[in-house]
Scaffold this motif. Structure first.
Motif, short mmCIF file in Angstrom:
data_model
loop_
_atom_site.label_atom_id
_atom_site.label_comp_id
_atom_site.label_asym_id
_atom_site.label_seq_id
_atom_site.Cartn_x
_atom_site.Cartn_y
_atom_site.Cartn_z
N LYS A 3 0.81 -1.21 0.00
CA LYS A 3 0.00 0.00 0.00
C LYS A 3 0.85 1.26 0.00
N SER A 4 2.17 1.10 -0.10
CA SER A 4 3.05 2.26 -0.15
C SER A 4 3.38 2.66 -1.58
N VAL A 5 2.79 1.93 -2.55
CA VAL A 5 3.02 2.26 -3.95
C VAL A 5 1.68 2.33 -4.68
N LEU A 6 1.69 3.09 -5.77
CA LEU A 6 0.48 3.20 -6.59
C LEU A 6 0.41 2.04 -7.57
N SER A 7 -0.67 1.27 -7.52
CA SER A 7 -0.88 0.20 -8.48
C SER A 7 -1.48 0.78 -9.75
N THR A 8 -1.59 -0.04 -10.78
CA THR A 8 -2.21 0.41 -12.03
C THR A 8 -3.65 0.84 -11.78
N ARG A 9 -4.35 0.12 -10.93
CA ARG A 9 -5.73 0.46 -10.59
C ARG A 9 -5.80 1.82 -9.90
N HIS A 10 -4.89 2.05 -8.97
CA HIS A 10 -4.86 3.33 -8.26
C HIS A 10 -4.58 4.48 -9.23
N ILE A 11 -3.66 4.26 -10.14
CA ILE A 11 -3.30 5.30 -11.11
C ILE A 11 -4.50 5.62 -12.00
N LEU A 12 -5.25 4.58 -12.40
CA LEU A 12 -6.42 4.78 -13.24
C LEU A 12 -7.50 5.57 -12.49
N LYS A 237 -11.81 6.57 -1.79
CA LYS A 237 -11.25 5.22 -1.90
C LYS A 237 -9.73 5.27 -1.92
N LEU A 238 -9.17 6.26 -2.63
CA LEU A 238 -7.72 6.40 -2.67
C LEU A 238 -7.17 6.75 -1.29
N LEU A 239 -7.84 7.68 -0.60
CA LEU A 239 -7.37 8.10 0.73
C LEU A 239 -7.45 6.97 1.74
N SER A 240 -8.44 6.09 1.57
CA SER A 240 -8.62 4.99 2.53
C SER A 240 -7.69 3.81 2.26
N SER A 241 -7.16 3.71 1.04
CA SER A 241 -6.34 2.56 0.69
C SER A 241 -4.86 2.88 0.54
N PRO A 243 -1.42 5.74 1.68
CA PRO A 243 -0.98 6.81 2.58
C PRO A 243 -1.31 8.19 2.01
N THR A 244 -1.64 9.13 2.90
CA THR A 244 -2.02 10.47 2.46
C THR A 244 -0.93 11.14 1.65
N HIS A 245 0.35 10.89 2.01
CA HIS A 245 1.45 11.56 1.32
C HIS A 245 1.57 11.12 -0.14
N LEU A 246 0.99 9.97 -0.47
CA LEU A 246 0.98 9.53 -1.87
C LEU A 246 -0.20 10.12 -2.64
#
Length: 303
Positions: A3-12, A237-241, A243-246
Motif C-alpha cells: 500500500k506504499s506504492v500506486l498500483s495500475t488500478r490506483h493510477i487509473l 477510496k484512494l485516501l482509505s487505501s 498513505p495520504t502523502h501519496l
C-alpha cells in the motif's frame, strides 16, 4: 501489492478524478452562461442530495460537525468560486488559484491541531504567494484579461473555505465518504436559494429555470454526479487505501488539466508574465508537498 506504492488500478482511479475535477472549471464557466451562480449552487446540491440520501445511511457524524463541514466545503467554497467565475475569473486560473487551499489547510491545521509547520511548508507558502502576486497583478493589469480584483479575491476565499472544510473533515475522521457528501448536500440548498433570490432576483430565477437548455442541464448533472458524487467517492477510496502523502500530491495535476482544457475549449491563453506566475505557484505547491522529503533524502545521501 504494497500500500506504499500506486498500483495500475490506483493510477487509473486517480487519473479519472483528476480529469473530472480539472474539467470541472470549464463546465462551470459554460454553465454560467445560462444559470446565475447561486442558483447553480442550489441546483447542484439538490441533485447531489436527491435521490442519493434515500438509499444511503446518514453518516455517523454529529449534526454540529456535519453542519460546519457543509457550510464551508459546499456552501462557502462554491458560493465564492461560482461568483468569482461569474465576474470574469477565467476557468484555467481559477483551477490554479484554488490550490491555495493546500497552504490554508496547512496553516489552519497548525492552529487547530497543533501540527508543526516545516521549513518546506513556509518556503512553499512564500514562493506560492510571490507567484500569486505576480499572477494576480499581471492578470488584472492585462487589457486582454477578464480577471478582476474581485474575481481573484473571491477565488482565494473559495480556497480558504475548502481548507476550512478539510480541517473539519479531519476532525470528523474516517466515515463513509459518499454518505457524508450526499447528506451534507442538504445543508447548502436553502442558503443558496436565499442568496439567489436576494442577489439574482425572482425574475432571473424563473427565467433561468424556464429557459434551461441542454448545456445548462448537462452542467448541473456533471457538477453533481461526475465532479461531486463520483469524484469524491473515488478520491475517498484512494485516501482509505493509500498513505495520504501519496494521494494528496495528485491534486497538483488538477490545475494542469484545468489550464489545458480552458486553453483548448475556451481559448483562454496566458501571457508570458501570467505563465511565469503560474509556474511559480506550482513550484511553491511542489515545495510544500515534496520539500521535506527532498531535504531528508539529500541529508541521507551526504551523511
Amino acid at each position: 501489492m504494497s500500500k506504499s506504492v500506486l498500483s495500475t488500478r490506483h493510477i487509473l482511479i486517480a487519473a479519472i478524478v483528476i480529469l473530472l475535477w480539472g474539467m470541472n472549471f470549464v463546465v462551470i464557466k459554460i454553465g454560467l452562461k445560462g444559470i446565475p451562480p447561486f442558483l447553480m449552487g442550489a441546483l447542484r446540491f439538490m441533485l447531489v442530495a436527491f435521490p442519493a440520501i434515500l438509499f444511503l445511511p446518514r453518516p455517523k457524524v454529529s449534526f454540529k460537525l456535519l453542519l460546519a463541514y457543509a457550510m464551508f466545503i459546499s456552501l462557502g467554497q462554491f458560493a465564492f468560486l461560482f461568483s468569482a467565475m461569474a465576474v470574469g475569473m477565467p476557468a484555467g486560473l481559477a483551477s490554479l488559484i484554488l490550490q491555495a487551499q493546500a497552504f490554508f489547510t496547512v496553516g489552519l491545521s497548525a492552529m487547530v491541531f497543533g501540527d508543526k509547520l516545516r521549513p518546506s511548508n513556509l518556503l512553499g507558502m512564500l514562493v506560492a504567494a510571490a507567484g500569486l502576486i505576480l499572477l494576480g497583478s499581471a492578470s488584472i493589469a492585462s487589457s486582454a484579461s477578464q480577471v478582476t480584483l474581485a474575481g481573484f479575491a473571491l477565488t482565494l476565499c473559495a480556497a480558504f473555505s475548502w481548507a476550512s472544510g478539510n480541517v473539519i473533515n479531519k476532525k470528523i475522521g474516517v466515515t463513509n465518504v459518499l454518505s457524508l457528501v450526499s447528506w451534507s448536500a442538504l445543508v447548502p440548498i436553502l442558503p443558496f436559494i436565499f442568496l439567489s433570490y436576494l442577489f439574482e432576483g425572482g425574475d432571473v430565477i424563473l427565467h433561468s429555470l424556464r429557459n434551461m437548455n441542454l448545456s445548462s442541464g448537462l452542467t448541473i448533472v456533471y457538477l453533481a454526479v461526475a465532479a461531486t458524487l463520483v469524484g469524491y467517492t473515488l478520491w475517498g477510496k484512494l485516501l482509505s487505501s493509500l498513505p495520504t502523502h501519496l494521494v494528496a500530491p495528485l491534486t497538483l495535476m488538477v490545475p494542469v488539466v484545468g489550464l489545458t482544457a480552458a486553453w483548448l475549449i475556451l481559448d483562454e491563453a496566458l501571457s508570458k508574465t501570467q505563465l511565469l506566475g503560474a509556474i511559480i505557484v506550482m513550484a511553491g505547491l511542489l515545495i510544500n508537498v515534496f520539500g521535506a522529503k527532498l531535504v531528508h533524502n539529500l541529508r541521507n545521501m551526504f551523511a
